[in-house]
Write a protein that holds these residues in place. Structure first.
Motif, PDB file in Angstrom:
ATOM      1  N   ARG A   1       0.844  -1.188   0.000  1.00  0.00           N
ATOM      2  CA  ARG A   1       0.000   0.000   0.000  1.00  0.00           C
ATOM      3  C   ARG A   1       0.883   1.243   0.000  1.00  0.00           C
ATOM      4  NH1 ARG A   1      -2.797  -0.567   5.277  1.00  0.00           N
ATOM      5  NH2 ARG A   1      -0.738  -1.483   5.624  1.00  0.00           N
ATOM      6  N   VAL A   2       0.519   2.179  -0.863  1.00  0.00           N
ATOM      7  CA  VAL A   2       1.237   3.457  -0.945  1.00  0.00           C
ATOM      8  C   VAL A   2       0.305   4.538  -0.433  1.00  0.00           C
ATOM      9  CG1 VAL A   2       2.261   5.152  -2.503  1.00  0.00           C
ATOM     10  CG2 VAL A   2       2.591   2.702  -2.938  1.00  0.00           C
ATOM     11  N   PRO A   3       0.674   5.334   0.540  1.00  0.00           N
ATOM     12  CA  PRO A   3       2.009   5.458   1.126  1.00  0.00           C
ATOM     13  C   PRO A   3       2.216   4.689   2.428  1.00  0.00           C
ATOM     14  CG  PRO A   3       0.665   7.310   1.793  1.00  0.00           C
ATOM     15  CD  PRO A   3      -0.219   6.415   0.991  1.00  0.00           C
ATOM     16  N   ASP A   4       1.229   3.856   2.832  1.00  0.00           N
ATOM     17  CA  ASP A   4       1.344   3.241   4.154  1.00  0.00           C
ATOM     18  C   ASP A   4       2.516   2.272   4.262  1.00  0.00           C
ATOM     19  OD1 ASP A   4      -0.853   4.716   4.730  1.00  0.00           O
ATOM     20  OD2 ASP A   4      -2.288   3.091   4.337  1.00  0.00           O
ATOM     21  N   ASP A   5       2.585   1.348   3.292  1.00  0.00           N
ATOM     22  CA  ASP A   5       3.702   0.402   3.348  1.00  0.00           C
ATOM     23  C   ASP A   5       4.962   1.005   2.734  1.00  0.00           C
ATOM     24  OD1 ASP A   5       1.951  -1.449   4.425  1.00  0.00           O
ATOM     25  OD2 ASP A   5       1.383  -2.215   2.447  1.00  0.00           O
ATOM     26  N   LEU A   6       4.747   1.796   1.731  1.00  0.00           N
ATOM     27  CA  LEU A   6       5.883   2.389   1.034  1.00  0.00           C
ATOM     28  C   LEU A   6       5.476   3.754   0.490  1.00  0.00           C
ATOM     29  CD1 LEU A   6       8.821   1.730  -0.057  1.00  0.00           C
ATOM     30  CD2 LEU A   6       7.693   1.212  -2.232  1.00  0.00           C
TER      31      LEU A   6
ATOM     32  N   LYS B   1      26.787  34.270 -15.673  1.00  0.00           N
ATOM     33  CA  LYS B   1      25.897  34.099 -14.529  1.00  0.00           C
ATOM     34  C   LYS B   1      25.500  32.647 -14.363  1.00  0.00           C
ATOM     35  CE  LYS B   1      23.557  38.524 -14.891  1.00  0.00           C
ATOM     36  NZ  LYS B   1      22.427  39.117 -15.590  1.00  0.00           N
ATOM     37  N   GLU B   2      25.162  32.317 -13.136  1.00  0.00           N
ATOM     38  CA  GLU B   2      24.535  31.029 -12.889  1.00  0.00           C
ATOM     39  C   GLU B   2      23.209  31.315 -12.211  1.00  0.00           C
ATOM     40  OE1 GLU B   2      26.831  28.278 -10.612  1.00  0.00           O
ATOM     41  OE2 GLU B   2      25.173  26.845 -10.414  1.00  0.00           O
ATOM     42  N   ILE B   3      22.146  30.948 -12.854  1.00  0.00           N
ATOM     43  CA  ILE B   3      20.830  31.210 -12.284  1.00  0.00           C
ATOM     44  C   ILE B   3      20.236  29.897 -11.815  1.00  0.00           C
ATOM     45  CG2 ILE B   3      18.486  32.007 -12.762  1.00  0.00           C
ATOM     46  CD1 ILE B   3      19.589  34.012 -14.639  1.00  0.00           C
ATOM     47  N   VAL B   4      19.864  29.869 -10.556  1.00  0.00           N
ATOM     48  CA  VAL B   4      19.286  28.662  -9.983  1.00  0.00           C
ATOM     49  C   VAL B   4      17.800  28.890  -9.762  1.00  0.00           C
ATOM     50  CG1 VAL B   4      19.347  27.043  -8.073  1.00  0.00           C
ATOM     51  CG2 VAL B   4      21.468  28.109  -8.870  1.00  0.00           C
ATOM     52  N   ILE B   5      16.991  28.075 -10.388  1.00  0.00           N
ATOM     53  CA  ILE B   5      15.541  28.213 -10.258  1.00  0.00           C
ATOM     54  C   ILE B   5      15.077  27.278  -9.144  1.00  0.00           C
ATOM     55  CG2 ILE B   5      13.349  28.065 -11.462  1.00  0.00           C
ATOM     56  CD1 ILE B   5      15.158  30.020 -12.794  1.00  0.00           C
ATOM     57  N   PRO B   6      14.407  27.827  -8.154  1.00  0.00           N
ATOM     58  CA  PRO B   6      13.997  26.972  -7.036  1.00  0.00           C
ATOM     59  C   PRO B   6      12.953  25.936  -7.449  1.00  0.00           C
ATOM     60  CG  PRO B   6      13.141  29.210  -6.784  1.00  0.00           C
ATOM     61  CD  PRO B   6      14.034  29.228  -7.972  1.00  0.00           C
ATOM     62  N   THR B   7      13.027  24.801  -6.813  1.00  0.00           N
ATOM     63  CA  THR B   7      12.015  23.769  -7.017  1.00  0.00           C
ATOM     64  C   THR B   7      10.937  23.951  -5.952  1.00  0.00           C
ATOM     65  OG1 THR B   7      13.230  22.301  -5.580  1.00  0.00           O
ATOM     66  CG2 THR B   7      13.681  22.139  -7.930  1.00  0.00           C
ATOM     67  N   ARG B   8       9.951  23.102  -5.989  1.00  0.00           N
ATOM     68  CA  ARG B   8       8.831  23.287  -5.069  1.00  0.00           C
ATOM     69  C   ARG B   8       8.220  21.933  -4.746  1.00  0.00           C
ATOM     70  NH1 ARG B   8       5.873  24.767  -8.347  1.00  0.00           N
ATOM     71  NH2 ARG B   8       3.952  24.054  -8.282  1.00  0.00           N
ATOM     72  N   LEU B   9       8.007  21.684  -3.479  1.00  0.00           N
ATOM     73  CA  LEU B   9       7.377  20.429  -3.057  1.00  0.00           C
ATOM     74  C   LEU B   9       5.895  20.435  -3.423  1.00  0.00           C
ATOM     75  CD1 LEU B   9       7.327  17.768  -1.380  1.00  0.00           C
ATOM     76  CD2 LEU B   9       6.840  19.197   0.616  1.00  0.00           C
ATOM     77  N   VAL B  10       5.458  19.384  -4.088  1.00  0.00           N
ATOM     78  CA  VAL B  10       4.040  19.271  -4.441  1.00  0.00           C
ATOM     79  C   VAL B  10       3.482  18.049  -3.735  1.00  0.00           C
ATOM     80  CG1 VAL B  10       2.371  19.034  -6.308  1.00  0.00           C
ATOM     81  CG2 VAL B  10       4.498  20.274  -6.689  1.00  0.00           C
ATOM     82  N   ARG B  11       2.700  18.291  -2.683  1.00  0.00           N
ATOM     83  CA  ARG B  11       2.170  17.176  -1.908  1.00  0.00           C
ATOM     84  C   ARG B  11       0.929  16.617  -2.559  1.00  0.00           C
ATOM     85  NH1 ARG B  11       2.820  19.010   4.300  1.00  0.00           N
ATOM     86  NH2 ARG B  11       4.478  20.531   3.881  1.00  0.00           N
ATOM     87  N   ARG B  12       0.986  15.345  -2.835  1.00  0.00           N
ATOM     88  CA  ARG B  12      -0.247  14.689  -3.276  1.00  0.00           C
ATOM     89  C   ARG B  12      -0.416  13.439  -2.406  1.00  0.00           C
ATOM     90  NH1 ARG B  12       0.348  17.605  -8.754  1.00  0.00           N
ATOM     91  NH2 ARG B  12       2.102  16.255  -9.186  1.00  0.00           N
ATOM     92  N   GLN B  13      -0.690  12.323  -2.981  1.00  0.00           N
ATOM     93  CA  GLN B  13      -1.088  11.204  -2.118  1.00  0.00           C
ATOM     94  C   GLN B  13      -0.013  10.171  -1.835  1.00  0.00           C
ATOM     95  OE1 GLN B  13      -4.103   9.942  -4.743  1.00  0.00           O
ATOM     96  NE2 GLN B  13      -5.432  11.695  -4.329  1.00  0.00           N
ATOM     97  N   SER B  14       1.013  10.144  -2.615  1.00  0.00           N
ATOM     98  CA  SER B  14       1.902   8.981  -2.553  1.00  0.00           C
ATOM     99  C   SER B  14       2.976   9.076  -1.465  1.00  0.00           C
ATOM    100  CB  SER B  14       2.566   8.766  -3.907  1.00  0.00           C
ATOM    101  OG  SER B  14       3.545   9.754  -4.128  1.00  0.00           O
ATOM    102  N   ALA B  15       2.996  10.183  -0.727  1.00  0.00           N
ATOM    103  CA  ALA B  15       3.997  10.309   0.332  1.00  0.00           C
ATOM    104  C   ALA B  15       3.613  11.449   1.259  1.00  0.00           C
ATOM    105  CB  ALA B  15       5.377  10.573  -0.241  1.00  0.00           C
TER     106      ALA B  15
END
Lengths: 335, 335
Positions: A268-273, A321-335
């Motif tokens: 089961r995801v996310p319960d078991d894994l 230049k070095e431009i770093v684009i931030p990432t973003r956590l997207v919470r859904r169901q699998s974790a």
DNA sequence: GTGAAAGCGCTAACAG
DNA sequence: CTGTTAGCGCTTTCAC
């Protein structure tokens, strides 16, 4: 020889408006004042004839083609259309068009693509490749064409670089898992930790370290950057005595494969894994459970790249230049 | 003015090789015999100088730009990258590059895109739009630039047309459902049956008719061409007294939405409700159950379009053609 | 505020 | 088999 369609040329507009071609040119490009009355007559003539300036001739004369080259592995990989759109949405309004070349990640094709871009006298190149061959860019640099590298580590060549914060994103992913109580967190990587994957592994390790979770045995597995690879990775991991309770995958397709394997095994995801991906491709919302992932903002990368290119083209100098684009956590169901 | 990078020009090659620019040109383009010895010296000079012909100058002189324009709604829509790849894989080896413009389906942008293509003196245009405005193509035709329309009904303008067999595909889908015992088959369509959807509805009706299943009440519902639209369509359908036992959706994203709604309502797919999509986008294999659908061969369409364009460019005349690319039933789990 | 003339880099008559 | 010359359509000195 009769040229294509016999389209009106600037001279005809000039004649009809009773001025010289020079004045028409200036009325069109605004490099020198033109009286309101003259301008009006010119515009009328243009409308009447249906005149459209020939961009090729303009490009030859001015040494600019109003074209930029986008060299990518494969437009069919869902990351790149979004990136291309970002590039276009910035460059288009500035009058530029893009020529997109797919290299399939093959070095010879990459080189050929760059050669072609030089031949086409593009005003800038955006170059996205995993395998960084700094010297392959040299001809472009010699031709004094601005280049922006997309992805990869800081370049030695001194060219601009735009990339997402792969390391930070992976760190955030692992923190999220830890926060939710997972402790045995695995990482499913490609054959080698190449390109962005290398930094993603680094972020993974950093987050574990900062949480006081030492490196655990066999928790980083190497497979393929594909759906089957992700499935295979999970298979490998759950065969071990100490199973992971969560997996972070190097990209979403692998995570989807991980989901396949979990379902197959009755986990089961996310319960078991718990399963997390990286990139937030559209497919992440298509699977069940929906994938918790790290958004890799392709569009923003494309836009930043385009802006940088515009600056370089317009001679807004400054060091690479070095431009770093931030990432973003997207919470859904699998974790 | 110093031109970009001061790249070697054909004259320098000529000088170094001890011949005229003309001969270098011919050695490169093979339009006239060049002695082996001379050719060798020229090639050496080219290699030594790192000479690359300037495609812009060549284009101006020759009246060809070796560029073709691809006008599409949105490269971010997963159908188009595959199509673009198909185009490129045929045109690339022939020396052509593509400029891709996104129009978002907005008519003014479509017109502007076509204008731009004329300005850029492209050698051909591939034009993919839902809303067919035949006369918008007129300027391109007047400029004697070959055009291939992608999708839509047979054109009145006499331009070439490449499209998939939407009607036949829908017919095949319905036949498949009937073959598997479904009898109350619904069709979930967009707001209006526009573009390919119109022909898909026609195919749906034809298949029902040929099976002796008369038109049933309220079995064609209109929603949006989107995931939410598909879900909404199912909601609507199952609220009726006589529920359908199968739904065919106008595209895969809608079918995925239909799957969402079925799951939500506790309907087993395909036992309680069979679901079919159209297009076979990658996402079709991502959902659970995997989507049975009709493959809409984007790549083949792109390749056929490219071949047609090449023929026209090379003056292989003949009357305007209509090429219909067959679709293909892809059986998976949902029907 | 406007024009005449030169030329971007290349290819195609024409000429030998 | 090779060279000379003109010119693709436009922008840009330079001159007024």
């Amino acid at each position: 020889m009769a040229f294509r369609g016999d389209r009106p040329r600037i001279g005809q507009v000039a004649q009809l408006a009773g001025v010289s071609a020079t004045t028409v040119s200036h009325a069109l490009n605004g490099r020198r004042p033109v009286s309101a009355e003259t301008r009006r007559r010119i515009m009328d003539a243009i409308a009447e004839l249906g005149y459209r300036p020939n961009v090729v001739a303009r490009g030859l004369r001015a040494g600019r083609s109003l074209t930029i080259g986008l060299v990518i592995p494969d437009i069919t990989n869902p990351f790149y259309p979004v990136l291309a759109r970002g590039v276009q949405d910035v460059l288009g309004p500035a009058g530029y068009d893009e020529i997109i070349t797919n290299t399939n990640g093959v070095r010879d094709l990459e080189r050929a693509a760059l050669d072609k871009m030089i031949s086409r006298q593009v005003d800038g190149v955006a170059f996205a490749v995993f395998h960084t061959h700094a010297d392959d860019l040299q001809p472009v640099i010699d031709a004094q064409i601005p280049v922006v590298r997309l992805g990869g580590r800081a370049a030695q060549t001194g060219v601009d670089l735009v990339h997402s914060d792969d390391e930070g994103g992976a760190r955030e992913a692992v923190r999220h898992l830890i926060h939710n109580g997972y402790r045995r967190i695995a990482f499913i990587c490609g054959p080698a930790a190449e390109g962005p994957a290398a930094e993603r592994v680094a972020g993974y390790r950093a987050a574990l370290a900062e949480a006081g979770i030492g490196p655990q045995q066999n928790m980083v597995v190497h497979t393929d950057f594909s759906r089957a690879g992700g499935a295979h990775g999970v298979e490998k991991l759950i065969r071990q005595r100490k199973r992971p309770d969560a997996v972070l995958c190097a990209n979403d397709m692998m995570a989807i494969g991980a989901l396949d394997a979990a379902r197959e095994r009755g986990l089961r995801v996310p319960d078991d894994l718990a399963v997390m991906g990286f990139d937030d491709i559209e497919a992440a919302t298509l699977v069940t459970p929906q994938l918790t992932t790290i958004a890799n903002p392709a569009r923003e990368i494309g836009m930043a790249c385009a802006r940088l290119l515009l600056d370089r083209i317009n001679g807004v100098a400054g060091p690479p230049k070095e431009i770093v684009i931030p990432t973003r956590l997207v919470r859904r169901q699998s974790a």
